[in-house]
Design a protein around this motif. Sequence first.
Motif: not given
Length: 322
Positions: A278-284
């Motif tokens: 997902g987006e959250v993990e990709e951003k981190v």
Amino acid sequence: MSGARTFSQGIDYVTLDDALLMLQYSDLVNAFSSIPSKPCAGKLLKRMTTASYTLIDIQREIDDFFIDKIVELLSETRNKEARNYLNSMTSLSELVNVVVVLHNTSVGRKPAVIYPTPLARSIALVKPEEFDISTFRRSVDKKFTGLVDRFVENKELSMREVVLALHKSVENIDKVSNYRVWRVIGIYHDAIAVRLCRMFPELSREPLYPLIMEDKIFREACSSDLSELSKTTTGNRRIVLELFDALTDSLTILKGVEAFDLATVLTVMSLSKTLVEGEVEEKVRRLIRLMGSDVILKLIVLSIHTDTYKTELQRLLSKWLK
């Protein structure tokens, strides 16, 4: 090395393949020319081929490049949960920069930047007597204004304000919403706290609350000799042992707190490989890659420029970036 080769051409962080290729060269121009698809390479090559430069000039250019990318990432992230995590990590990094700048000022040294953060871009590396604390205060995040104000009042760092800033940096994250991200930021928080404790032993008397480390090992990490700490192999969570393993490797090329800084970066880069959903993990994960690339690229530049520890660095990067 297969993991490094899965990334696309033109990405703006440094892969294992990039690092190993650069380390084959004995001069910086050829080293950066070997990775022409990387945006940072063009910027650095222009700097090196159009004017005279020092090692510090090149390292500052590297910082500026990755700070721009980090600021871009922060500004483009709209997901509130992702922003909370990104802000926590950048705040922890920023706290180290703020503390080091203030400490150096108090002991008559030039301001210094440890991690690539938005604040780092506005810190002029001037003589201590030329440092403008008022301008610096206006630049820092509101989490740190109290720390700067107490410093101005007392002419020394307030350990209580350091602790408050440390707590504020992680107040909006929890392990329930995303445990994988929480554990990565948790070990980063604990490592930052250990780094600060090693700078200021009196900080250990304040109410510090490690997120991942057991309190006993946290206290030992704050005070034990790093070479002894790196020998720890049992009795702790795997994630903590990974930090100590990275420390063992880092001590082969660096000393003291610099080795601990590198170990911290290597650990979170390694753990970020678990962030794949997902987006959250990709951003981190992207933030960690950018932060890590800054540190690693500056190490590579130092190794080539001084013609030192190339073999050790190749071995270390092959283990931690694979």
